[in-house]
Design a protein around this motif. Structure first.
Motif, PDB file in Angstrom:
ATOM      1  N   ARG A   1       0.836  -1.206   0.000  1.00  0.00           N
ATOM      2  CA  ARG A   1       0.000   0.000   0.000  1.00  0.00           C
ATOM      3  C   ARG A   1       0.869   1.255   0.000  1.00  0.00           C
ATOM      4  O   ARG A   1       0.617   2.198  -0.767  1.00  0.00           O
ATOM      5  N   VAL A   2       1.900   1.270   0.840  1.00  0.00           N
ATOM      6  CA  VAL A   2       2.773   2.440   0.903  1.00  0.00           C
ATOM      7  C   VAL A   2       3.535   2.612  -0.405  1.00  0.00           C
ATOM      8  O   VAL A   2       3.681   3.730  -0.921  1.00  0.00           O
ATOM      9  N   ALA A   3       4.039   1.513  -0.979  1.00  0.00           N
ATOM     10  CA  ALA A   3       4.765   1.606  -2.240  1.00  0.00           C
ATOM     11  C   ALA A   3       3.846   2.097  -3.359  1.00  0.00           C
ATOM     12  O   ALA A   3       4.250   2.922  -4.196  1.00  0.00           O
ATOM     13  N   THR A   4       2.603   1.601  -3.372  1.00  0.00           N
ATOM     14  CA  THR A   4       1.652   2.049  -4.394  1.00  0.00           C
ATOM     15  C   THR A   4       1.352   3.538  -4.237  1.00  0.00           C
ATOM     16  O   THR A   4       1.305   4.284  -5.228  1.00  0.00           O
ATOM     17  N   ASP A   5       1.139   3.979  -3.011  1.00  0.00           N
ATOM     18  CA  ASP A   5       0.892   5.412  -2.784  1.00  0.00           C
ATOM     19  C   ASP A   5       2.079   6.256  -3.234  1.00  0.00           C
ATOM     20  O   ASP A   5       1.913   7.357  -3.781  1.00  0.00           O
ATOM     21  N   THR A   6       3.287   5.745  -3.003  1.00  0.00           N
ATOM     22  CA  THR A   6       4.471   6.496  -3.396  1.00  0.00           C
ATOM     23  C   THR A   6       4.553   6.643  -4.913  1.00  0.00           C
ATOM     24  O   THR A   6       4.835   7.724  -5.435  1.00  0.00           O
ATOM     25  N   VAL A   7       4.309   5.548  -5.650  1.00  0.00           N
ATOM     26  CA  VAL A   7       4.369   5.607  -7.112  1.00  0.00           C
ATOM     27  C   VAL A   7       3.242   6.478  -7.655  1.00  0.00           C
ATOM     28  O   VAL A   7       3.442   7.276  -8.589  1.00  0.00           O
ATOM     29  N   GLU A   8       2.041   6.365  -7.092  1.00  0.00           N
ATOM     30  CA  GLU A   8       0.937   7.204  -7.559  1.00  0.00           C
ATOM     31  C   GLU A   8       1.202   8.680  -7.271  1.00  0.00           C
ATOM     32  O   GLU A   8       0.821   9.559  -8.060  1.00  0.00           O
ATOM     33  N   GLY A   9       1.857   8.969  -6.149  1.00  0.00           N
ATOM     34  CA  GLY A   9       2.227  10.352  -5.875  1.00  0.00           C
ATOM     35  C   GLY A   9       3.215  10.881  -6.910  1.00  0.00           C
ATOM     36  O   GLY A   9       3.129  12.046  -7.339  1.00  0.00           O
ATOM     37  N   ALA A  10       4.161  10.028  -7.336  1.00  0.00           N
ATOM     38  CA  ALA A  10       5.087  10.439  -8.386  1.00  0.00           C
ATOM     39  C   ALA A  10       4.350  10.679  -9.701  1.00  0.00           C
ATOM     40  O   ALA A  10       4.704  11.579 -10.469  1.00  0.00           O
ATOM     41  N   ALA A  11       3.308   9.886  -9.961  1.00  0.00           N
ATOM     42  CA  ALA A  11       2.519  10.088 -11.180  1.00  0.00           C
ATOM     43  C   ALA A  11       1.826  11.448 -11.150  1.00  0.00           C
ATOM     44  O   ALA A  11       1.754  12.147 -12.172  1.00  0.00           O
ATOM     45  N   ARG A  12       1.329  11.839  -9.998  1.00  0.00           N
ATOM     46  CA  ARG A  12       0.679  13.153  -9.898  1.00  0.00           C
ATOM     47  C   ARG A  12       1.678  14.291 -10.102  1.00  0.00           C
ATOM     48  O   ARG A  12       1.320  15.372 -10.586  1.00  0.00           O
ATOM     49  N   ASP A  13       2.938  14.021  -9.726  1.00  0.00           N
ATOM     50  CA  ASP A  13       3.959  15.046  -9.907  1.00  0.00           C
ATOM     51  C   ASP A  13       4.593  14.999 -11.288  1.00  0.00           C
ATOM     52  O   ASP A  13       5.486  15.812 -11.582  1.00  0.00           O
ATOM     53  N   GLY A  14       4.186  14.039 -12.128  1.00  0.00           N
ATOM     54  CA  GLY A  14       4.753  13.930 -13.468  1.00  0.00           C
ATOM     55  C   GLY A  14       6.185  13.422 -13.472  1.00  0.00           C
ATOM     56  O   GLY A  14       6.985  13.802 -14.326  1.00  0.00           O
ATOM     57  N   ARG A  15       6.526  12.503 -12.523  1.00  0.00           N
ATOM     58  CA  ARG A  15       7.897  12.012 -12.408  1.00  0.00           C
ATOM     59  C   ARG A  15       7.991  10.582 -12.910  1.00  0.00           C
ATOM     60  O   ARG A  15       7.066   9.787 -12.759  1.00  0.00           O
ATOM     61  N   ALA A  16       9.116  10.235 -13.510  1.00  0.00           N
ATOM     62  CA  ALA A  16       9.404   8.840 -13.841  1.00  0.00           C
ATOM     63  C   ALA A  16       9.824   8.107 -12.572  1.00  0.00           C
ATOM     64  O   ALA A  16      10.336   8.719 -11.627  1.00  0.00           O
ATOM     65  N   VAL A  17       9.595   6.799 -12.547  1.00  0.00           N
ATOM     66  CA  VAL A  17       9.845   6.017 -11.331  1.00  0.00           C
ATOM     67  C   VAL A  17      10.637   4.767 -11.684  1.00  0.00           C
ATOM     68  O   VAL A  17      10.338   4.093 -12.684  1.00  0.00           O
ATOM     69  N   ALA A  18      11.639   4.456 -10.865  1.00  0.00           N
ATOM     70  CA  ALA A  18      12.381   3.201 -10.949  1.00  0.00           C
ATOM     71  C   ALA A  18      12.102   2.400  -9.684  1.00  0.00           C
ATOM     72  O   ALA A  18      11.970   2.962  -8.598  1.00  0.00           O
ATOM     73  N   LEU A  19      11.993   1.084  -9.828  1.00  0.00           N
ATOM     74  CA  LEU A  19      11.653   0.204  -8.701  1.00  0.00           C
ATOM     75  C   LEU A  19      12.700  -0.889  -8.599  1.00  0.00           C
ATOM     76  O   LEU A  19      13.052  -1.523  -9.600  1.00  0.00           O
ATOM     77  N   VAL A  20      13.189  -1.121  -7.383  1.00  0.00           N
ATOM     78  CA  VAL A  20      14.166  -2.177  -7.125  1.00  0.00           C
ATOM     79  C   VAL A  20      13.669  -3.016  -5.956  1.00  0.00           C
ATOM     80  O   VAL A  20      13.476  -2.493  -4.852  1.00  0.00           O
ATOM     81  N   GLY A  21      13.414  -4.310  -6.196  1.00  0.00           N
ATOM     82  CA  GLY A  21      13.151  -5.253  -5.121  1.00  0.00           C
ATOM     83  C   GLY A  21      14.478  -5.778  -4.603  1.00  0.00           C
ATOM     84  O   GLY A  21      15.253  -6.400  -5.348  1.00  0.00           O
TER      85      GLY A  21
END
Length: 936
Positions: free
Chosen positions: A113-133
């Motif tokens: 949930r927290v990771a999803t909120d973080t990525v969606e927040g970046a989408a609202r800011d118009g930012r590209a996102v990289a994810l590392v497990g």
């Protein structure tokens, strides 16, 4: 991304128009009030002066401005992000680091949930996102669109091993070099991956060097629990571990067999803020050898599971006596004492029909014994001695006992150099008295045992003094002379008791200490010699391929493609290449666990993160304000409408409230500002399982699993079956009801459909007991595992089957059998020979019928004493029954039979009629009609 953000910030430009709206509303009068008067009266009251129209009242003007502002803000999509979530970096790309080792499985949903909120927040800011497990294989780090990152995020799952965070530092550094000033968020589970991990310091250095804004989101205290198992003194000790005191101070550990059935349970309790709690399984050997898995109940993590292999099972021990036949008398020979002492915990074997000492040894070695016991065996021929030496070198344990023959021999299969001849104590010509045993040293395998004071040693074989003699001594007499010595040789071990196995040299074999010492010695042996290849050099250890492995939540399943074989002597913790599970054949493989027996959990050291913002997972959740604003706007719109009607004279009954409009507006605004919590609407009678309707109307019922898709399929399926029953039979059931077995009354329903959802928690003990009482009192539960398409004969059980086995473990389930062709269930209404659903390949099981009497009249329909309390299928019946409002099927079926859905409905009708009428169709009166229908 801290504070208030907007999904459509351009919509806020509409707020500029609020002043114009203010002016427009001010000059627009309210609708005139219409009052009926007699015409003459109206003419008499005319005033010749011209009057200007009245303006909008200020309170109504404010109300409408608030309405417009609420709608504008709602369209702008405001989202509140509390402090502690997200990262800085402006419009630069965002890198999200997510711990997905087994320590994250306990609260995986919160982390997702927290990771999803973080990525969606970046989408609202118009930012590209990289994810590392951080538990995933090392790969290049690339920023992608938020939508693509969300898809990858949903595919992540906990891995059954600790993450190797340090391996990702190079890729993270390369990403930050390309994106100076980027944002960086680490969502951590709080458990260190290894004692020498340097990830926190390395990450802080990389972020500082690249000017990146680093945020770390963590639980207040790491909630994960882990489990390791060790063996001591023939007993299994389970060690429950945690990285820090987290409030989870007590629980239950369960020992399960290969079928997932419980064999034993032990409670554990942490003392204060202790990081380890122990629970001991002291069980009979037969039960202990049946243990396949030990787990922390309800933890659902691979780290909370310890798998048991053949190395923890009962050892096979071969006994050989070097004396003559006349010395091997019952109750007197050394092998009598040894067999009586070993039988409670070992599989004792003796050579049969051997013509010589060498034949006896070779026969036992051919039988793949784990421990070879030689009692007073002297010189051996070179061939036999060489084979014993190879047996020890490949992992076997050689246990020797002294005697006159060993004292006179000169072989090398002893752990220490011996002084030939021995030592007499207490004889007629002796100057010394019999010696007793000294306490065992702490490093000895016998540590913790207490030698009785009445043990006396009259004779022993002495060891030659040597520099490494103390390190080889496991037990000694009070004068310091060794009484038990040992040496590790190759992969095996040689152990020597410097006294005989009978009572000629000491009374040790008569004591309980002798049994305990043998138990600990035998426990040091492996499952048998490892496979080896001949060669001049030391044989290479065999490798074992993965058979089944654990996933991150602790469930056994097929091994992933990345899993590779392990050496037969593998004793390390699990890794990406070697996930925890069973390797090799079922009868001789090994188990690999997430942690080694001596591992302990440690917390992540956050001290090096001096430039990072630390936040909590508990408060790191975004709040979408649009629903609240739209609700407030709707309420303001209703108030505006009512105010317009009132001012226009259409609400004369509200004149008494004319003096309080401001108070009403204020109350409405206060009410709209209060967060609106979900209010559960009153359910229709069909979904009130405890209402009076359920007692008056026959209904079908289904168990609410908590999985929305499964529950909707169950509801639609039983609704379709209900319509089919009403159309084709005299039964007119009511709408099906969804049940919570722990809370709802079950006695109203003759049949309960229970779809198995393996991703949901097991039902509570209260629910299990209510289901047990329901079946005892005549109810029938239809369990549907829905895995006919994935289950394979001979393969490990599917997650659905494993879930069902655990659930039924404490229920009194009768003996089951596949539905026979002459079962009354196949003829309750329709004549059917199978019970297909969405799938047609699965088997349907019912309570086994008593065998037909021999020589008696064979009837076309047989039945037992009552209705089967349980029916199990894997054909996914509900989805085949599910139909929409217009009668259209809601789900496709598999298989080439065009009539499969029709046969599924017929099977469902038979099941319902069978639960209501029992063995009615098995009565003699129906035999002629059934025979005619069957063409017999």
């Amino acid at each position: 991304m801290f504070g208030l953000t907007f999904a459509a910030p351009l919509a806020l430009a509409a707020l500029i128009g609020l002043p114009a709206l203010w002016i427009l509303l001010r000059v627009t009068p309210p609708r005139p009030r219409r009052i009926d008067f007699p015409p003459l009266k109206l003419v008499a009251d005319l005033i010749p002066q011209r009057q200007t129209p009245a303006r909008t009242p200020p309170w109504l003007l404010i109300l409408r401005l608030l309405l417009a502002a609420a709608l504008i803000l709602a369209v702008a999509g405001p989202v509140w992000s509390p402090g502690g979530i997200g990262a800085g970096g402006g419009k630069k790309p965002l890198l999200v680091l997510l711990d997905n080792g087994f320590a994250s499985a306990h609260d995986w949903r919160d982390r997702m949930r927290v990771a999803t909120d973080t990525v969606e927040g970046a989408a609202r800011d118009g930012r590209a996102v990289a994810l590392v497990g951080l538990a995933e294989p090392v790969a290049a780090v690339e920023a992608k669109s938020p939508a693509a990152t969300l898809e990858r995020l949903r595919a992540l799952a906990p891995r059954p091993y600790l993450p190797t965070r340090d391996a990702h530092l190079q890729g993270i550094g390369a990403f930050l070099d390309k994106n100076q000033g980027a944002g960086l968020v680490w969502i951590t589970d709080g458990v260190a991956g290894s004692p020498d991990e340097r990830f926190a310091k390395g990450l802080n250095d990389l972020a500082t060097g690249a000017g990146a804004a680093l945020s770390v989101l963590k639980a207040d205290r790491p909630p994960a629990l882990a489990l390791t198992v060790s063996e001591s003194g023939g007993r299994l000790t389970a060690h429950v571990l945690r990285a820090a005191g987290n409030g989870r101070d007590a629980g239950v550990i369960r020992a399960l067999d290969q079928k997932g059935l419980p064999l034993a349970e032990r409670d554990f309790t942490f003392a204060g803020d202790a990081l380890s709690a122990d629970a001991v399984f002291d069980m009979p050997t037969e039960l202990r050898n049946g243990i396949s898995r030990i787990e922390v109940a309800n933890e659902h993590s691979a780290g909370a599971v310890s798998l048991m292999d053949e190395r923890g099972k009962r050892r096979r021990v071969g006994l050989v006596f070097g004396g003559t036949l006349d010395q091997s008398q019952p109750l007197l020979a050394p092998l009598y004492y040894l067999s009586r002492a070993l039988e409670p915990f070992a599989d004792v074997q003796q050579a049969r029909g051997a013509a010589s000492l060498a034949d006896s040894i070779n026969q036992l070695l051919d039988n793949q014994v784990s421990v070879l016991v030689l009692a007073d065996v002297g010189a051996l021929d070179d061939k036999t001695a060489g084979r014993i030496d190879k047996f020890v070198d490949e992992g076997g344990l050689l246990l020797r006992f002294a005697g006159a023959r060993l004292a006179a021999g000169h072989d090398t299969l002893v752990p220490v150099r011996l002084r030939r001849g021995g030592r007499n104590l207490g004889g007629a010509l002796s100057w010394d008295a019999p010696k007793t045993m000294a306490p065992f040293p702490p490093e000895s395998p016998f540590a913790g045992l207490t030698p009785p004071a009445d043990i006396g040693v009259r004779r022993q074989i002495l060891a030659e003094p040597d520099g490494d003699l103390p390190g080889k001594t496991w037990a000694s007499l009070q004068d310091g002379t060794p009484i038990v010595t040992a040496q590790k040789r190759g992969q095996g071990r040689i152990v020597l008791f410097h006294v005989t196995a009978d009572t000629t040299w000491s009374n040790l074999p008569l004591s309980g200490l002798f049994i305990d010492m043998l138990r600990r010695v035998v426990a040091l042996a492996g499952a048998g010699p490892a496979s080896a290849e001949a060669g001049a050099n030391r044989a290479k250890v065999a490798v074992l391929a993965p058979r089944v492995t654990l996933d991150g939540f602790g469930a056994l399943g097929s091994a992933p493609a990345s899993a590779t074989a392990v050496p037969a002597d593998y004793a390390d913790r699990a890794s990406q290449e070697h996930p925890p599970g069973f390797y090799g054949p079922p009868d001789g493989g090994i188990s690999v666990n997430a942690l080694k027996p001596d591992d302990r959990l440690a917390p992540v050291d956050y001290a090096p993160l001096n430039g990072a913002a630390l936040g909590s997972l508990a408060g790191a959740s975004t709040v979408d304000l649009r629903p609240s604003l739209f609700t407030a706007g709707l309420l303001l719109l209703v108030l505006d409408t009512l105010a317009g009607l009132w001012l226009g004279g259409f609400l004369g009954r509200l004149r008494a409230l004319r003096a309080r409009p401001a108070a009403l507006i204020f109350a409405a605004l206060v009410a709209s500002s209060v967060p609106v919590r979900g209010v559960r609407a009153e359910e229709p009678p069909a979904n009130r399982p405890n209402g009076i309707e359920s007692a008056l109307i026959t209904r079908l019922a289904y168990i609410i699993t908590g999985d929305a898709a499964v529950d909707e399929a169950s509801r639609a399926g039983l609704s379709g079956l209900t319509q089919m029953l009403a159309a084709r039979t005299a039964l007119e059931p009511g709408e099906p009801a969804g049940l919570d077995p722990a809370k709802d009354e079950l006695a109203f329903y003759p049949l309960i459909y229970w779809p198995i959802a393996p991703n949901r928690p097991q039902p509570s003990e209260a629910a299990i007991r209510k289901i047990d009482a329901f079946m005892r009192n005549g109810g029938t539960v239809l369990f549907d595992t829905r895995d006919a398409l994935t289950a394979r004969p001979g393969s490990p059980p599917s997650p659905e089957a494993t879930y069902l086995r655990k659930m039924l473990a404490t229920l009194e389930v009768p003996e089951l059998e596949p539905v026979p062709a002459d079962h009354v269930l196949t003829k309750a209404f329709y004549l059917v020979d199978s019970f297909p659903g969405r799938y047609a390949t699965g088997q349907t099981w019912v309570e086994a019928l008593p065998p037909a009497p021999e020589g008696g009249e064979r009837r076309p329909a047989r039945a037992g004493d009552g209705v089967s309390p349980i029916i199990i299928t894997s054909n996914d019946l509900a989805t085949a029954w599910a139909i929409g409002r217009r009668g259209e099927p809601l789900y496709p079926i598999t298989g080439g039979d065009q009539r499969q859905r029709e046969m599924a409905f017929r099977g469902g009708v038979n099941i319902v009629i069978y639960t209501l009428t029992g063995n009615y169709k098995a009565d003699q009166v129906h035999v002629p009609a059934l025979l005619e229908r069957l063409g017999q």
